[in-house]
Design an enzyme around this catalytic site. Structure first.
Site, PDB file in Angstrom:
ATOM      1  N   ARG A 125       0.775  -1.269  -0.180  1.00 31.16           N
ATOM      2  CA  ARG A 125      -0.063   0.000   0.070  1.00 31.16           C
ATOM      3  C   ARG A 125       0.837   1.249   0.018  1.00 31.16           C
ATOM      4  O   ARG A 125       1.543   1.470   1.110  1.00 31.16           O
ATOM      5  CB  ARG A 125      -0.819   0.228   1.088  1.00 31.16           C
ATOM      6  CG  ARG A 125      -1.638   1.080   1.516  1.00 31.16           C
ATOM      7  CD  ARG A 125      -2.754   1.585   0.554  1.00 31.16           C
ATOM      8  NE  ARG A 125      -3.747   0.557   0.883  1.00 31.16           N
ATOM      9  CZ  ARG A 125      -5.020   0.419  -0.011  1.00 31.16           C
ATOM     10  NH1 ARG A 125      -5.388   1.414  -1.012  1.00 31.16           N
ATOM     11  NH2 ARG A 125      -5.936  -0.575   0.279  1.00 31.16           N
ATOM     12  N   ARG A 145       0.604  -6.245  -9.790  1.00 34.29           N
ATOM     13  CA  ARG A 145       1.153  -5.515  -8.459  1.00 34.29           C
ATOM     14  C   ARG A 145       1.593  -6.574  -7.424  1.00 34.29           C
ATOM     15  O   ARG A 145       1.944  -6.054  -6.335  1.00 34.29           O
ATOM     16  CB  ARG A 145       0.261  -4.445  -8.139  1.00 34.29           C
ATOM     17  CG  ARG A 145      -1.023  -5.178  -7.616  1.00 34.29           C
ATOM     18  CD  ARG A 145      -2.052  -3.984  -6.979  1.00 34.29           C
ATOM     19  NE  ARG A 145      -3.131  -4.305  -6.517  1.00 34.29           N
ATOM     20  CZ  ARG A 145      -3.963  -3.994  -5.715  1.00 34.29           C
ATOM     21  NH1 ARG A 145      -3.894  -2.717  -5.180  1.00 34.29           N
ATOM     22  NH2 ARG A 145      -5.139  -4.762  -5.460  1.00 34.29           N
ATOM     23  N   HIS A 205      -0.531   3.817 -10.128  1.00 34.33           N
ATOM     24  CA  HIS A 205      -1.291   4.176  -8.892  1.00 34.33           C
ATOM     25  C   HIS A 205      -0.473   5.011  -7.934  1.00 34.33           C
ATOM     26  O   HIS A 205      -0.334   4.750  -6.895  1.00 34.33           O
ATOM     27  CB  HIS A 205      -1.997   3.113  -8.357  1.00 34.33           C
ATOM     28  CG  HIS A 205      -3.062   3.495  -7.308  1.00 34.33           C
ATOM     29  ND1 HIS A 205      -3.196   4.199  -6.473  1.00 34.33           N
ATOM     30  CD2 HIS A 205      -4.214   2.664  -7.186  1.00 34.33           C
ATOM     31  CE1 HIS A 205      -4.164   4.229  -5.628  1.00 34.33           C
ATOM     32  NE2 HIS A 205      -4.882   3.121  -6.103  1.00 34.33           N
ATOM     33  N   ASP A 259     -12.798  10.253  -5.522  1.00 30.18           N
ATOM     34  CA  ASP A 259     -12.528   9.129  -6.228  1.00 30.18           C
ATOM     35  C   ASP A 259     -13.071   9.484  -7.874  1.00 30.18           C
ATOM     36  O   ASP A 259     -14.030   9.103  -7.903  1.00 30.18           O
ATOM     37  CB  ASP A 259     -13.110   7.873  -5.651  1.00 30.18           C
ATOM     38  CG  ASP A 259     -12.589   6.540  -6.067  1.00 30.18           C
ATOM     39  OD1 ASP A 259     -11.829   6.607  -7.237  1.00 30.18           O
ATOM     40  OD2 ASP A 259     -12.833   5.600  -5.839  1.00 30.18           O
ATOM     41  N   GLU A 296      -3.175   9.418 -10.631  1.00 32.03           N
ATOM     42  CA  GLU A 296      -2.768   8.513 -11.441  1.00 32.03           C
ATOM     43  C   GLU A 296      -3.024   8.597 -12.898  1.00 32.03           C
ATOM     44  O   GLU A 296      -3.922   8.815 -13.495  1.00 32.03           O
ATOM     45  CB  GLU A 296      -3.502   7.191 -10.822  1.00 32.03           C
ATOM     46  CG  GLU A 296      -3.661   6.858  -9.334  1.00 32.03           C
ATOM     47  CD  GLU A 296      -4.847   6.088  -8.959  1.00 32.03           C
ATOM     48  OE1 GLU A 296      -5.148   5.098  -9.570  1.00 32.03           O
ATOM     49  OE2 GLU A 296      -5.386   6.032  -8.021  1.00 32.03           O
TER      50      GLU A 296
END
Length: 312
Positions: free
Chosen positions: A66, A89, A167, A212, A271
């Protein structure tokens, strides 16, 4: 290891995971874990960390790390049938000892090439052969450049389609004191409202609650202005039409197990992504996406981005 042939160091990171360290002559550095080909650190000449790593980041496969710069491939979020953000990832990548030539504008001598190919298990959930290459380079001015190349290596003649994102978690002094320039007047999909489409109304994007959003058809340059640190991040991107802006704020943060309750105050995700128009490759075809990050004194603002060039 730091030779002309291998301009990087290989070291052990958290929980014994292999990581690569890039160093630049003025003391700037970057760290990349082979797990996820994940950039976890990018420091300037003063040793200041420019990326945010969660205070509760878990360095234990198969849990993704994270913070830093996770790679979303072959799927962004839940735009498909795979696990959120795909599987690149949380796979172990390999150092690519003999990558194909990569034309570069940078005179960086601190870089590493990494490669991911699908495992048998990957082919069961996403039945396509591919090569995903990533070059991470630290430039002479401290800029961090990530260049991804994805090639369809299917032998059955089938094309494949994917979405992609870098990201990036930028480290900021206080999310309430930050603004983003370069996305005003653009259309976006609001993930908090079932991806309904809206048009951005503000002169700049500022933050006082959860956000978001997927901004569409974005310019090649975006600026993040951090007033308290008197620092501006400049994002330059190619091959990545969209830009996701995300911060979970306080309530959502408490529901994310590997994110500290107060972490949201000190990061902003902007991103570079290809989401609205997924990329389709026929066998033998290759796609390239490039992200360049730099941190400059805060006198820089998007007003210095030539509007005509930006809109082009």
């Amino acid at each position: 290891m730091a030779t002309e042939r291998h301009p990087f160091e290989l070291a052990k990171g958290t929980n014994g995971l292999d990581k690569i360290i890039l160093r630049e002559s003025r003391g700037r550095s970057a760290e990349i874990y082979l797990y996820g080909s994940h950039v976890t650190s990018w420091k300037n000449e003063n040793g200041e960390e420019l990326l945010h790593l969660s205070s509760k980041a878990i360095f234990k496969p198969p849990k993704p790390i994270r913070g830093g710069i996770p790679l979303c491939f072959p799927q962004f979020s839940n735009f498909g049938t795979l696990e959120s953000h795909g599987f690149a990832r949380n796979r172990i990548w390999e150092i690519d000892a003999s990558p194909p030539p990569l034309p570069s504008n940078s005179c960086s001598n601190a870089f590493v090439d990494l490669i991911l190919r699908p495992t048998e298990d990957d082919l069961k959930i996403w039945p396509h052969n591919f090569e995903l290459r990533l070059r991470v380079a630290l430039g002479t001015e401290g800029e961090l450049t990530l260049t991804s190349r994805i090639r369809n290596t299917n032998s059955d003649g089938k094309p494949f389609t994917f979405t992609f994102a870098y990201h990036t978690y930028f480290s900021v002094s206080d999310i309430s004191e930050v603004r983003v320039e370069g996305l005003e007047t653009l259309d976006y999909l609001d993930n908090l409202k079932n991806r309904e489409r809206f048009t951005e109304q503000g002169d700049a994007i500022t933050f006082e609650s959860e956000i978001d959003k997927i901004y569409l058809s974005t310019p090649t340059k975006i600026a993040i202005l951090d007033h308290e640190k008197k620092r501006t991040f400049v994002i330059r991107k190619d091959g990545l039409a969209d830009a996701v802006v995300w911060n979970p704020w306080d309530k959502k943060s408490k529901t994310i197990s590997d994110l500290g309750d107060e972490d949201y105050k000190h990061f902003l995700c902007v991103e570079a992504a290809a989401i609205e128009r997924p990329i389709t490759l026929k066998p033998g075809e290759e796609w390239k996406g490039r992200l360049e990050l730099s941190a400059v004194p805060s006198s820089y603002s998007s007003g210095q981005l030539d509007p005509k060039k930006v809109l082009e």
